[in-house]
Motif scaffolding. Structure first.
Motif: not given
Length: 578
Positions: A254, A257, A319, A322-323, A574, A577
């Motif tokens: 988390r 992300y 996530g 994607d980050g 992305w 999330y």
């Protein structure tokens, strides 16, 4: 000189060889005598032995249930201690045995960073560190703007942003993202599997092995040793929280992300630096890294291995990916040229484990949300590894394997509606199917309108009971509409047993995605009704992380705007999330 020929020579050679083996084995510390003195954490069993042991315990449990005619809730017909009072600490090691771990904390909370090289943000004076807190258009890097225009289309992006509600939604969304990113940046908790207490070391004895506990399994009140544990579906055992690996892993995903989003919208390098730090801390640094498997995920006390369901623990890895994608042009990444290569090596080993693992293959063959999120996870990793051809095949297979068999003609999801908390699991699984559809879009495959054939199937309720059902015939759109129509009604109208709570905000987010995919006109009225329901039932409720400011009813859906950009980009920017 005497020559030894033929069979006599071979016989003497074999005898001499056996003598050497005997002597070596007698002297080695791994002789039977030495092994018998080692603490038994289950790590001396082969995979085959462990599988046989699991099968033995499964049959033992089935036999016990049949002999005792166990009710669905074994506590309902007699006065016994409440389940919460029956817990005990799991995985306690023999007295004096420390597994060679000198760094594990003995307190009841994950440890903070110790003296030495600080993590980014550790020495910042949080109120005055100058981290961005609101959306300012001039701060959006030109590279980010170009990426959005390339992946969405300049005219489509302009059209989407031109709507007044989307301009306001962008400001709310970015402000929310920055709150989450700032909390993540300032957090100096150690995110690592070695952060678990000594009393929670897995059966392998290796602190680097990820461990989590089975969510719905409790002590058996009818046996002296409380074994085998029994399943109370829909009733989480609070012992889950006594092993920190699960929540730290999810927190790490988390944080990466949101810090990635923070960098994307502001260009602040500090977010990128902290993501790099977190990734190395969890996966790559020798002292803190996790071994590339989930053998002990969703572990039940008394078993040598975890359960198939433990593989689900890793699904939010998308996530983190994607980050990392969001910060790929950062200076922090330029200073770590080997980071992606080393991380890809870790996940290559992890997929090798998944392909050979009994647990992972059971999860792969699951027909409900577990199978859905197995594919979400596996597909995410294939994409990260650059195995696009394999990812495309898996995305195509998802039509027949995931979407088709799980949605009924009316939009219900029969594999989820049999659960005691059926509305929650129907929502959860549908979120996964939407994630899959977004992933498949990036490979040129559409899952949005797929309908599988209508078939008669059976669903296993427990070890001794199955029920007949009809599956297939519905699409993702049908499933979103079905949940949306019931989300705006009184919960008592839901036609299935449901002992859980419902989150209309999650349904609203899916309805907004449906409007983008299937056409706004078809969903406008239903979305308005859902918005009214959310304002009525969840005023002030938000998804804020630790220390974050919660959203208000006026904030709408702060994650929704970002999710919709991901949908418009067909998953190339992305994903949504969760």
């Amino acid at each position: 000189m005497v020559y030894i020929r033929g069979s006599s020579k071979r016989t003497i050679t074999v005898v001499l060889g056996l003598c050497v083996v005997f002597v070596l084995f007698t002297l080695t510390p791994y002789s039977d005598k030495a092994l018998s003195n080692l603490p038994d954490h289950g790590f001396r069993h082969s995979t085959e032995d462990q599988a046989l042991e699991q099968e033995r315990r499964r049959k033992q449990k089935e036999q016990w249930e049949n002999e005792h005619n166990m009710p669905e809730n074994p506590y309902q017909n007699e006065q016994v201690e409440k389940p919460e009072e029956l817990n005990k600490q799991l995985f306690e090691n023999p007295p004096g045995h420390d597994n060679g771990n000198t760094n594990a904390p003995s307190n009841d909370e994950p440890r903070q960073q110790k003296q030495g090289k600080p993590s980014p943000g550790q020495d910042e004076d949080s109120p005055n560190d100058g981290l961005p807190t609101e959306f300012l258009e001039f701060r959006v890097p030109s590279s980010s703007q170009q990426i959005m225009e390339t992946k969405i289309g300049a005219s489509r992006l302009k059209e989407f942003l031109a709507e007044k509600q989307n301009i306001e939604a962008r400001e709310v969304a970015v402000a929310y993202i920055l709150r989450q990113a700032n909390v993540a940046y300032r957090n100096n908790t150690v995110y690592s599997v070695v952060n678990k207490p000594e009393t929670k070391i897995p059966p392998s004895g290796d602190i680097h092995d990820y461990t989590s506990l089975a969510r719905y399994f409790w002590k058996n009140p009818k046996t002296p040793d409380n074994l085998p544990y029994i399943r109370l579906d829909g009733k989480p055992n609070p012992d889950m929280d006594s092993v920190w690996d699960y929540r730290l892993l999810r927190k790490m995903f988390r944080d990466c992300y949101y810090m990635g989003q923070g960098y994307f919208w502001t260009g602040d390098e500090r977010y990128a630096e902290k993501i790099v730090y977190r990734v190395k801390e969890w996966f790559l640094d020798e002292k803190t890294k996790m071994n590339p498997h989930l053998k002990y995920g969703s572990l039940i006390f008394g078993n040598p291995l975890g359960r198939a369901q433990g593989v689900l623990d890793m699904f939010k890895v998308y996530g983190m990916f994607d980050g990392l994608k969001a910060i790929q042009g950062s200076k922090a990444m330029q200073r770590e040229p080997e980071l992606i290569k080393n991380l890809q090596s870790w996940f290559t080993d992890y997929l090798v484990w998944m392909d050979a693992s009994i647990q992972a293959n059971q999860e792969k063959n699951a027909h409900n949300n577990h199978g859905t999120y197995f594919t979400v996870q596996y597909l995410s990793i294939l994409e990260f590894l650059g195995r696009d051809a394999d990812a495309k095949v898996m995305a195509e297979d998802a039509k027949a394997v995931r979407v088709g068999p799980q949605i009924r003609e009316d939009g219900a999801q029969p594999h989820e509606t049999i659960r005691p908390i059926s509305f929650f699991y129907s929502t959860f699984n549908l979120q996964g199917l939407i994630l899959l559809a977004i992933q498949a879009d990036s490979h040129g495959i559409s899952l949005w309108n797929h309908r599988g054939p209508i078939e008669d199937k059976t669903i296993r309720i427990n070890s001794s009971k199955s029920v007949p059902i009809k599956v297939g015939g519905g699409s993702i759109e049908d499933a979103v509409r079905y949940l949306s129509l019931y989300a705006v009604r009184d919960p008592s109208e839901w036609p299935y047993p449901d002992s859980g709570t419902r989150n209309e905000r999650d349904v609203l987010k899916m309805a907004r995605i449906a409007a983008l995919v299937y056409g706004k006109d078809k969903w406008e009225e239903l979305i308005e009704n859902l918005e009214a329901k959310v304002d009525e039932n969840q005023p002030g409720e938000g998804e804020g992380g630790e220390g974050a400011t919660t959203t208000t009813a006026d904030d709408g859906d702060p994650n929704g705007f970002i999710c919709e950009l991901g949908v418009l980009s067909k998953g190339t920017l992305w994903h949504c999330y969760k």
